[in-house]
Design a protein around this motif. Structure first.
Motif, PDB file in Angstrom:
ATOM      1  N   ALA A 288       0.857  -1.188   0.000  1.00 45.31           N
ATOM      2  CA  ALA A 288       0.000   0.000   0.000  1.00 45.31           C
ATOM      3  C   ALA A 288       0.892   1.236   0.000  1.00 45.31           C
ATOM      4  O   ALA A 288       2.041   1.177   0.432  1.00 45.31           O
ATOM      5  CB  ALA A 288      -0.920   0.023   1.216  1.00 45.31           C
ATOM      6  N   PHE A 289       0.354   2.330  -0.505  1.00 44.51           N
ATOM      7  CA  PHE A 289       1.040   3.620  -0.405  1.00 44.51           C
ATOM      8  C   PHE A 289       0.186   4.515   0.468  1.00 44.51           C
ATOM      9  O   PHE A 289      -0.972   4.812   0.138  1.00 44.51           O
ATOM     10  CB  PHE A 289       1.242   4.261  -1.779  1.00 44.51           C
ATOM     11  N   MET A 290       0.758   4.946   1.603  1.00 47.27           N
ATOM     12  CA  MET A 290       0.045   5.790   2.548  1.00 47.27           C
ATOM     13  C   MET A 290       0.684   7.177   2.558  1.00 47.27           C
ATOM     14  O   MET A 290       1.911   7.296   2.510  1.00 47.27           O
ATOM     15  CB  MET A 290       0.106   5.169   3.949  1.00 47.27           C
ATOM     16  N   ARG A 291      -0.136   8.218   2.630  1.00 46.77           N
ATOM     17  CA  ARG A 291       0.367   9.600   2.621  1.00 46.77           C
ATOM     18  C   ARG A 291      -0.249  10.379   3.769  1.00 46.77           C
ATOM     19  O   ARG A 291      -1.317  10.009   4.285  1.00 46.77           O
ATOM     20  CB  ARG A 291       0.028  10.287   1.291  1.00 46.77           C
ATOM     21  N   ASN A 292       0.413  11.479   4.152  1.00 48.56           N
ATOM     22  CA  ASN A 292      -0.097  12.304   5.245  1.00 48.56           C
ATOM     23  C   ASN A 292      -0.505  13.692   4.769  1.00 48.56           C
ATOM     24  O   ASN A 292      -0.509  14.645   5.541  1.00 48.56           O
ATOM     25  CB  ASN A 292       0.945  12.411   6.363  1.00 48.56           C
ATOM     26  N   TYR A 293      -0.875  13.821   3.510  1.00 45.06           N
ATOM     27  CA  TYR A 293      -1.323  15.098   2.951  1.00 45.06           C
ATOM     28  C   TYR A 293      -2.560  14.855   2.090  1.00 45.06           C
ATOM     29  O   TYR A 293      -2.784  13.744   1.599  1.00 45.06           O
ATOM     30  CB  TYR A 293      -0.215  15.755   2.114  1.00 45.06           C
ATOM     31  N   CYS A 294      -3.403  15.882   1.936  1.00 42.22           N
ATOM     32  CA  CYS A 294      -4.633  15.777   1.130  1.00 42.22           C
ATOM     33  C   CYS A 294      -5.406  14.513   1.503  1.00 42.22           C
ATOM     34  O   CYS A 294      -5.803  13.711   0.642  1.00 42.22           O
ATOM     35  CB  CYS A 294      -4.311  15.785  -0.362  1.00 42.22           C
ATOM     36  N   LEU A 295      -5.644  14.336   2.798  1.00 45.23           N
ATOM     37  CA  LEU A 295      -6.196  13.075   3.300  1.00 45.23           C
ATOM     38  C   LEU A 295      -7.591  12.780   2.770  1.00 45.23           C
ATOM     39  O   LEU A 295      -7.989  11.605   2.680  1.00 45.23           O
ATOM     40  CB  LEU A 295      -6.222  13.097   4.829  1.00 45.23           C
ATOM     41  N   ASP A 296      -8.358  13.798   2.422  1.00 45.44           N
ATOM     42  CA  ASP A 296      -9.746  13.589   2.000  1.00 45.44           C
ATOM     43  C   ASP A 296      -9.896  13.332   0.505  1.00 45.44           C
ATOM     44  O   ASP A 296     -11.017  13.111   0.041  1.00 45.44           O
ATOM     45  CB  ASP A 296     -10.599  14.804   2.378  1.00 45.44           C
ATOM     46  N   SER A 297      -8.810  13.348  -0.233  1.00 42.59           N
ATOM     47  CA  SER A 297      -8.907  13.213  -1.690  1.00 42.59           C
ATOM     48  C   SER A 297      -8.867  11.748  -2.117  1.00 42.59           C
ATOM     49  O   SER A 297      -7.806  11.131  -2.149  1.00 42.59           O
ATOM     50  CB  SER A 297      -7.771  13.984  -2.378  1.00 42.59           C
ATOM     51  N   GLN A 298     -10.036  11.213  -2.470  1.00 37.61           N
ATOM     52  CA  GLN A 298     -10.084   9.849  -3.000  1.00 37.61           C
ATOM     53  C   GLN A 298      -9.420   9.792  -4.368  1.00 37.61           C
ATOM     54  O   GLN A 298      -8.844   8.764  -4.751  1.00 37.61           O
ATOM     55  CB  GLN A 298     -11.530   9.369  -3.095  1.00 37.61           C
ATOM     56  N   LEU A 299      -9.468  10.898  -5.108  1.00 42.49           N
ATOM     57  CA  LEU A 299      -8.830  10.948  -6.424  1.00 42.49           C
ATOM     58  C   LEU A 299      -7.324  10.707  -6.290  1.00 42.49           C
ATOM     59  O   LEU A 299      -6.739   9.902  -7.032  1.00 42.49           O
ATOM     60  CB  LEU A 299      -9.098  12.293  -7.103  1.00 42.49           C
ATOM     61  N   ILE A 300      -6.684  11.390  -5.334  1.00 35.09           N
ATOM     62  CA  ILE A 300      -5.242  11.202  -5.142  1.00 35.09           C
ATOM     63  C   ILE A 300      -4.956   9.783  -4.687  1.00 35.09           C
ATOM     64  O   ILE A 300      -3.990   9.148  -5.144  1.00 35.09           O
ATOM     65  CB  ILE A 300      -4.700  12.231  -4.140  1.00 35.09           C
ATOM     66  N   THR A 301      -5.788   9.247  -3.805  1.00 31.49           N
ATOM     67  CA  THR A 301      -5.601   7.863  -3.352  1.00 31.49           C
ATOM     68  C   THR A 301      -5.626   6.907  -4.529  1.00 31.49           C
ATOM     69  O   THR A 301      -4.747   6.045  -4.672  1.00 31.49           O
ATOM     70  CB  THR A 301      -6.695   7.476  -2.340  1.00 31.49           C
ATOM     71  N   THR A 302      -6.627   7.049  -5.400  1.00 28.87           N
ATOM     72  CA  THR A 302      -6.764   6.145  -6.545  1.00 28.87           C
ATOM     73  C   THR A 302      -5.639   6.338  -7.546  1.00 28.87           C
ATOM     74  O   THR A 302      -5.049   5.360  -8.036  1.00 28.87           O
ATOM     75  CB  THR A 302      -8.121   6.371  -7.229  1.00 28.87           C
ATOM     76  N   GLN A 303      -5.325   7.599  -7.864  1.00 29.24           N
ATOM     77  CA  GLN A 303      -4.252   7.865  -8.824  1.00 29.24           C
ATOM     78  C   GLN A 303      -2.914   7.340  -8.319  1.00 29.24           C
ATOM     79  O   GLN A 303      -2.142   6.750  -9.084  1.00 29.24           O
ATOM     80  CB  GLN A 303      -4.166   9.372  -9.095  1.00 29.24           C
ATOM     81  N   THR A 304      -2.633   7.551  -7.034  1.00 30.42           N
ATOM     82  CA  THR A 304      -1.358   7.103  -6.478  1.00 30.42           C
ATOM     83  C   THR A 304      -1.285   5.589  -6.443  1.00 30.42           C
ATOM     84  O   THR A 304      -0.264   4.995  -6.810  1.00 30.42           O
ATOM     85  CB  THR A 304      -1.157   7.685  -5.072  1.00 30.42           C
ATOM     86  N   ARG A 305      -2.367   4.956  -5.991  1.00 32.51           N
ATOM     87  CA  ARG A 305      -2.387   3.487  -5.964  1.00 32.51           C
ATOM     88  C   ARG A 305      -2.149   2.907  -7.354  1.00 32.51           C
ATOM     89  O   ARG A 305      -1.345   1.989  -7.527  1.00 32.51           O
ATOM     90  CB  ARG A 305      -3.730   2.989  -5.432  1.00 32.51           C
ATOM     91  N   ASP A 306      -2.830   3.460  -8.354  1.00 38.82           N
ATOM     92  CA  ASP A 306      -2.678   2.935  -9.706  1.00 38.82           C
ATOM     93  C   ASP A 306      -1.289   3.227 -10.260  1.00 38.82           C
ATOM     94  O   ASP A 306      -0.709   2.408 -10.986  1.00 38.82           O
ATOM     95  CB  ASP A 306      -3.751   3.527 -10.629  1.00 38.82           C
TER      96      ASP A 306
END
Length: 373
Positions: A288-306
């Motif tokens: 998994a890739f976990m970040r401590n910024y822009c926590l509410d952005s599902q878009l960033i979560t999905t883009q980063t994971r992909d």
């Protein structure tokens, strides 16, 4: 080249310790409604949950005729019914029902493996159950901390699990395998420091006043729109025995104090990796890739994971090719470079754990005592 002494990396070291915690599945993969088949450390297991949500891991072979229990059905509050002749086993592995007879053979049992849910994963202990201490589960607190956001996936790797650990402990390969995303020349040009104790190895690398590679430039612009300029970059790789590696990664605007602890002018992530041996030639790679910024952005979560999944796909292709080459060259031993120092200490710890299990008086203290002596 650095001489790291005996007990180091070898292409022939394909074994794995059994007295250890390994991830068997993401927590959401196993439910009370179905059975999941997994092979962990060469032990077939049937995973499920009881009616109250407690995870269970049974040996995936019925006592009667070794039919896979994972092909059966869930019955009652905590039982599994064999798909072949209908024997039932509870979560402790004891048979509770035999067809066409009232008396149950007292020897009718299957192994029930210790299993713990933690950090969004289900961890199993395939070895001696009396040694299964939950405090030995690797620390991956970022996975379920409210101060971190992210997601990950599972990769079925056609390679020995120690090869995956080698890959993660030496990130200079990014310069060559991942040149279009996270790689850059400074990786192999920069110095690094290796520290270790009985169960952990840490490799620390800092790169100052450099251009941000594409992946990190995008992340900087997610947090600081329009960012331009040089950055300071870090990679702090921490191995926890026997198969977990957390990598503290990130970049910050150059000269803003990131190396002294002030990362406010940058972006910070943790690449969470835990690798489970399936057998000596294949592995399950949970990441998994976990970040401590822009926590509410599902878009960033999905883009980063992909995006990270694409990077790891390049690793998977290289590891598969490496495994095939090892099998085609059974007499070849690895050669070691300075960059292999972290991975060498990892292999020493694993080898000492394996050797301790073979000793007549193997116990939980022997698994780690003197690992680096």
């Amino acid at each position: 080249m650095t001489d790291l002494g005996p007990g180091g990396a070898t292409a022939k070291n394909m074994a794995f310790p059994l007295n250890a915690w390994y991830v068997a599945a993401w927590d959401y993969e196993v439910t009370a409604a179905k059975l999941v088949s997994r092979r962990i450390a060469d032990k077939p297991m049937a995973l499920y949950r009881t009616a109250d949500g407690r995870p269970v891991a049974l040996a995936d072979a019925c006592w009667h005729r070794l039919a896979p229990l994972s092909m059966g059905t869930r019955v009652g509050t905590d039982e599994v019914q064999c798909p072949y002749h209908g024997l039932r086993f509870n979560s402790a592995g004891r048979c509770t029902h035999m067809p066409a007879q009232d008396t149950i053979n007292p020897s009718a049992m299957v192994a029930s493996y210790p299993i713990v849910q933690r950090h969004r994963y289900l961890w199993v202990w395939p070895g001696d159950p009396t040694l299964a201490d939950p405090s030995l589960i690797p620390d991956m607190f970022q996975m379920d901390s409210p101060e971190w956001a992210g997601d990950g996936r599972t990769i079925d790797v056609d390679a020995n699990y120690q090869l995956v650990l080698d890959n993660l402990m030496d990130l200079t390969h990014e310069e060559f395998v991942h040149s279009s995303s996270i790689g850059q020349d400074e990786l192999s040009e920069s110095d690094f420091v290796v520290t270790h104790d009985e169960r952990t190895v840490t490799v620390t690398r800092w790169m100052f006043e450099i251009d941000a590679p594409p992946f990190w430039l995008k992340n900087m612009r997610d947090k600081f729109p329009g960012f331009e300029g040089k950055v300071d970059r870090w990679q702090i790789i921490e191995f926890q025995a026997p198969g977990t590696i957390r990598i503290d990664v990130g970049v910050a605007k150059a000269g803003t104090g990131a190396s002294e602890g002030d990362r406010s002018q940058g972006v910070n992530g943790f690449v969470m990796n835990t690798i489970t041996p399936v057998d000596e030639r294949t592995a399950l790679y949970f990441w998994a890739f976990m970040r401590n910024y822009c926590l509410d952005s599902q878009l960033i979560t999905t883009q980063t994971r992909d995006g990270v999944h694409g990077v790891f796909g390049e690793d998977e292709a290289m590891l598969t090719a490496q495994q095939k080459a090892i099998e085609a060259n059974p007499d070849h031993e690895f050669y070691n470079l300075n960059i292999d120092a972290g991975g060498m200490w990892v292999r020493r710890i694993i080898q000492r754990m394996i050797e301790a299990e073979k000793a007549p008086s193997a116990n939980i203290d022997a698994l780690t005592a003197g690992a680096m002596n």
